[in-house]
Design a protein around this motif. Structure first.
Motif, short mmCIF file in Angstrom:
data_model
loop_
_atom_site.label_atom_id
_atom_site.label_comp_id
_atom_site.label_asym_id
_atom_site.label_seq_id
_atom_site.Cartn_x
_atom_site.Cartn_y
_atom_site.Cartn_z
N GLN A 104 0.84 -1.20 0.00
CA GLN A 104 0.00 0.00 0.00
C GLN A 104 0.87 1.25 0.00
O GLN A 104 2.05 1.19 0.37
CB GLN A 104 -0.88 0.05 1.26
N ALA A 105 0.28 2.36 -0.38
CA ALA A 105 0.98 3.64 -0.27
C ALA A 105 -0.03 4.73 0.03
O ALA A 105 -1.18 4.65 -0.41
CB ALA A 105 1.73 3.96 -1.55
N THR A 106 0.42 5.74 0.75
CA THR A 106 -0.43 6.90 1.04
C THR A 106 0.23 8.14 0.46
O THR A 106 1.42 8.38 0.69
CB THR A 106 -0.60 7.06 2.58
N VAL A 107 -0.55 8.88 -0.32
CA VAL A 107 0.03 10.03 -1.02
C VAL A 107 -0.90 11.23 -0.91
O VAL A 107 -2.09 11.09 -0.63
CB VAL A 107 0.26 9.73 -2.53
N GLU A 108 -0.32 12.39 -1.22
CA GLU A 108 -1.13 13.60 -1.35
C GLU A 108 -1.56 13.75 -2.82
O GLU A 108 -0.95 13.15 -3.71
CB GLU A 108 -0.32 14.81 -0.88
N PRO A 109 -2.60 14.54 -3.06
CA PRO A 109 -3.18 14.57 -4.42
C PRO A 109 -2.32 15.26 -5.48
O PRO A 109 -2.51 15.03 -6.67
CB PRO A 109 -4.49 15.34 -4.23
N GLY A 110 -1.36 16.09 -5.05
CA GLY A 110 -0.55 16.82 -6.02
C GLY A 110 0.70 16.08 -6.46
O GLY A 110 1.58 16.65 -7.11
N VAL A 111 0.81 14.78 -6.12
CA VAL A 111 1.95 13.98 -6.58
C VAL A 111 1.72 13.62 -8.05
O VAL A 111 0.62 13.21 -8.43
CB VAL A 111 2.10 12.69 -5.74
N ILE A 112 2.76 13.78 -8.85
CA ILE A 112 2.66 13.44 -10.29
C ILE A 112 2.63 11.92 -10.42
O ILE A 112 3.38 11.21 -9.75
CB ILE A 112 3.84 14.06 -11.06
N ASN A 113 1.75 11.45 -11.29
CA ASN A 113 1.56 10.01 -11.48
C ASN A 113 2.91 9.29 -11.64
O ASN A 113 3.17 8.28 -10.98
CB ASN A 113 0.65 9.80 -12.70
N GLU A 114 3.75 9.80 -12.52
CA GLU A 114 5.01 9.08 -12.82
C GLU A 114 6.00 9.12 -11.65
O GLU A 114 6.75 8.16 -11.44
CB GLU A 114 5.66 9.70 -14.07
N GLY A 124 10.00 -2.37 -5.69
CA GLY A 124 9.53 -3.62 -6.29
C GLY A 124 8.03 -3.69 -6.44
O GLY A 124 7.45 -4.76 -6.69
N LEU A 125 7.35 -2.55 -6.27
CA LEU A 125 5.89 -2.54 -6.34
C LEU A 125 5.43 -1.84 -7.63
O LEU A 125 6.21 -1.18 -8.31
CB LEU A 125 5.32 -1.82 -5.11
N PHE A 126 4.14 -1.98 -7.91
CA PHE A 126 3.64 -1.51 -9.20
C PHE A 126 2.31 -0.81 -9.00
O PHE A 126 1.40 -1.34 -8.35
CB PHE A 126 3.46 -2.73 -10.12
N TYR A 127 2.20 0.41 -9.55
CA TYR A 127 0.94 1.14 -9.61
C TYR A 127 0.57 1.24 -11.09
O TYR A 127 1.13 2.06 -11.82
CB TYR A 127 1.09 2.53 -8.97
N PRO A 128 -0.36 0.40 -11.57
CA PRO A 128 -0.56 0.31 -13.02
C PRO A 128 -1.19 1.51 -13.74
O PRO A 128 -0.77 1.79 -14.87
CB PRO A 128 -1.45 -0.94 -13.17
N PRO A 129 -2.19 2.21 -13.19
CA PRO A 129 -2.85 3.22 -14.04
C PRO A 129 -1.86 4.28 -14.58
O PRO A 129 -1.15 4.93 -13.80
CB PRO A 129 -3.89 3.85 -13.11
N ASP A 130 -1.82 4.39 -15.90
CA ASP A 130 -0.77 5.18 -16.55
C ASP A 130 -1.33 6.07 -17.66
O ASP A 130 -1.07 5.86 -18.84
CB ASP A 130 0.29 4.24 -17.13
N PRO A 131 -2.11 7.11 -17.29
CA PRO A 131 -2.64 7.99 -18.34
C PRO A 131 -1.50 8.51 -19.23
O PRO A 131 -0.35 8.56 -18.80
CB PRO A 131 -3.25 9.15 -17.55
N ALA A 132 -1.87 8.88 -20.48
CA ALA A 132 -0.84 9.36 -21.42
C ALA A 132 -0.06 10.52 -20.82
O ALA A 132 1.12 10.70 -21.08
CB ALA A 132 -1.49 9.76 -22.72
N SER A 133 -0.72 11.31 -19.98
CA SER A 133 -0.07 12.47 -19.37
C SER A 133 0.63 12.11 -18.05
O SER A 133 0.81 12.98 -17.20
CB SER A 133 -1.14 13.53 -19.10
N GLY A 149 -5.76 4.74 -19.09
CA GLY A 149 -4.42 4.68 -19.69
C GLY A 149 -4.24 3.34 -20.36
O GLY A 149 -5.09 2.43 -20.23
N PRO A 150 -3.14 3.15 -21.08
CA PRO A 150 -2.92 1.91 -21.83
C PRO A 150 -3.00 0.63 -21.00
O PRO A 150 -3.51 -0.38 -21.46
CB PRO A 150 -1.52 2.11 -22.41
N LYS A 151 -2.49 0.66 -19.78
CA LYS A 151 -2.42 -0.60 -19.02
C LYS A 151 -3.77 -1.02 -18.43
O LYS A 151 -3.91 -2.12 -17.87
CB LYS A 151 -1.39 -0.48 -17.91
N ALA A 152 -4.77 -0.16 -18.54
CA ALA A 152 -6.09 -0.48 -17.96
C ALA A 152 -6.63 -1.79 -18.51
O ALA A 152 -7.34 -2.51 -17.81
CB ALA A 152 -7.07 0.66 -18.23
N VAL A 153 -6.28 -2.10 -19.74
CA VAL A 153 -6.86 -3.30 -20.37
C VAL A 153 -6.52 -4.58 -19.59
O VAL A 153 -7.32 -5.51 -19.53
CB VAL A 153 -6.41 -3.39 -21.85
#
Ligand code: LAC
Ligand code: ZN
Length: 465
Positions: A104-114, A124-133, A149-153
């Motif tokens: 798990q992770a806890t973040v604030e809303p202004g953290v950039i996805n990447e 060693g962990l993975f957060y899959p949602p990856d919008p183009a931006s 994002g692409p990985k949603a499929v």
């Protein structure tokens, strides 16, 4: 007003209350078309208590508040269309905790996805949602729109990774919506009500995400088709072969060409190509991935793919993804466009693409299409170029867009897959929902925001009939 500005300054500090017009301009637009709505003031609180204090003040004085993340939205959700203040979450940009043991992770809303995905990957962990931006969008905005994002499929959308949210309600109350557990069958799912609510119910101030283990291997291939509909038909055939790719992206040649051109990336486009499929598989077992690629190759052959390029180096993969991810931005360098985020049942993608082109001929607009074919999610960019303003925002084009949405419904789909409704799509909500349904949504909004001060003029049509 002067007295109220003074109070905002007391809460956030003078450096974080933006008064000058030239400084406010940056908060007047997002990525949606060429829309500009000037906020009367911008406040940039530094923590949840400041956000709560700002909201209490706004609630007391009936001041309209439009929450804003990175401003990468494509439906105008962060535009202050009714004036008032813009509340930016850009200073809430900390990753508070990565709990490796609990995934798990806890973040604030202004953290950039990447930034977030890189930080968890380092563990060693993975957060899959990856919008183009992903390089610029905020996780708070991803929550607001339930971004994909692409990985949603293969991995699902933002919603599938959110366990709990801290939110500030329109009256300033601070609340956790759920529980940090993997299972939760306790009461109404308020967490999920907030996801995709586009900042109309409250302001997200902390997010607890669930994570998965990072698959270490991936393979990427690009196939060209002289018939775009054959490319579309290929998509569901891949799944029927028993392969679940980690991305299946469709790009019309025009989309890919504009992106490569404005990125200054060389790419050898074949003369006869009409569309491309970018297909990725990922996982833990390299042999299994080779096996998946062999099955995909068989399907590509059967559906008449012309050329199939395997990206063998990291640099090649990076280049193909860069071209794909930049399409939205680079088509804009070519022309202003209206982005229709169409989504249908996957196997109906060919009907969607051919229908969009027919509707374009009927109404006289050009479209550039691309998107997440594996999810049946096609981004339709309606190109403005030299179209006069009265046509661009006139009833004729709106009717054409309605026809696209009616087609989506007919094909088992809806009017937005991942970009949300925001400001520009709200007038079409009656294509997706009955009046009863829309009234229910309006009633929910009133429970959270009886004064209607938080992100008004979004999502729910102005006139429900
Ligand atoms: C994309 C954005 C526009 O898929 O959703 O590129
Ligand atoms: Zn997309």
């Amino acid at each position: 007003m002067k007295d109220i500005i003074e109070q905002f300054i007391q809460i956030c500090g003078s450096a974080h209350v933006i008064i000058r017009e030239e400084d406010r301009l940056k908060y007047a637009s997002d990525y949606t078309e060429n829309l500009v709505f000037m906020p009367e003031l911008v406040v940039i609180p530094g923590n949840v208590d400041e956000i709560s204090a700002v909201m209490k003040l706004c609630h007391q004085y009936d001041i309209t508040v439009t929450p804003r993340g990175a401003g990468t939205g494509l439906s105008g959700g962060s535009l202050p269309v009714k004036g008032g203040i813009v509340l930016s979450t850009e200073r809430l940009n900390k990753i508070l905790d990565i709990d490796q043991e609990n995934f798990q992770a806890t973040v604030e809303p202004g953290v950039i996805n990447e930034v977030f995905r890189n930080a968890v990957e380092a563990e060693g962990l993975f957060y899959p949602p990856d919008p183009a931006s992903k390089g610029s969008c905020f996780l708070g905005g991803n929550i607001a729109h339930n971004s994909g994002g692409p990985k949603a499929v293969k991995y699902g959308v933002t919603r599938d990774y959110v366990l709990n949210l801290e939110v500030v309600l329109p009256d300033g109350t601070i609340l956790w919506t759920g529980s940090d557990t993997l299972k939760n069958s306790t009461g109404y799912a308020l967490t999920h009500l907030f996801i995709g609510s586009e900042g109309t119910l409250g302001i997200v101030t902390k997010i607890v995400f669930r994570l998965i283990a990072k698959p270490p291997h991936d393979l990427l291939l690009l196939a060209s088709f002289s018939d775009a509909l054959a490319a579309c038909r290929t998509v569901s055939a891949v799944f029927l072969k028993g392969v679940v790719p980690s991305a299946v992206e469709l790009m019309e040649k025009s989309a890919m060409q504009l992106s490569a051109h404005y990125l200054n990336e060389s790419f050898d486009f074949s003369e006869s190509a009409q569309a491309y499929l970018l297909i990725e598989v990922d996982g833990f077992d390299p042999d299994k991935l080779m096996d998946d690629c062999a099955k995909i190759s068989d399907v590509l052959d059967a559906f008449g793919a012309e050329e199939v390029l395997f990206a063998d180096t990291a640099a090649q993969k990076e280049k193909l993804w860069k071209i794909r991810r930049a399409i939205g931005e680079k088509v804009k360098a070519h022309s202003i466009y209206k982005e229709e985020d169409t989504v249908v049942k996957r196997a109906f993608l060919p009907e969607l693409l051919s229908g969009v082109k027919e509707i374009g001929s009927k109404y006289g607009f050009e479209s550039i299409c691309y998107g997440h074919a594996g999810d049946g999610n096609l981004h339709v960019n309606i190109i403005k170029k030299d179209m006069p303003e009265e046509l661009w925002n006139g009833p004729h084009l709106k009717e054409g867009i309605r026809e696209i949405f009616r087609l989506c419904r007919k094909l088992g789909g809806t009017i937005s897959g991942e970009h949300g409704i925001g400001y520009v799509q709200k007038e079409y909500m009656d294509e997706a929902f009955s009046v009863v349904h829309l009234h229910l949504m309006q009633s929910i909004k009133k429970v959270f925001d009886p004064k209607g001060i938080l992100n008004p003029g979004k999502m729910i049509p102005d006139d429900l009939g």
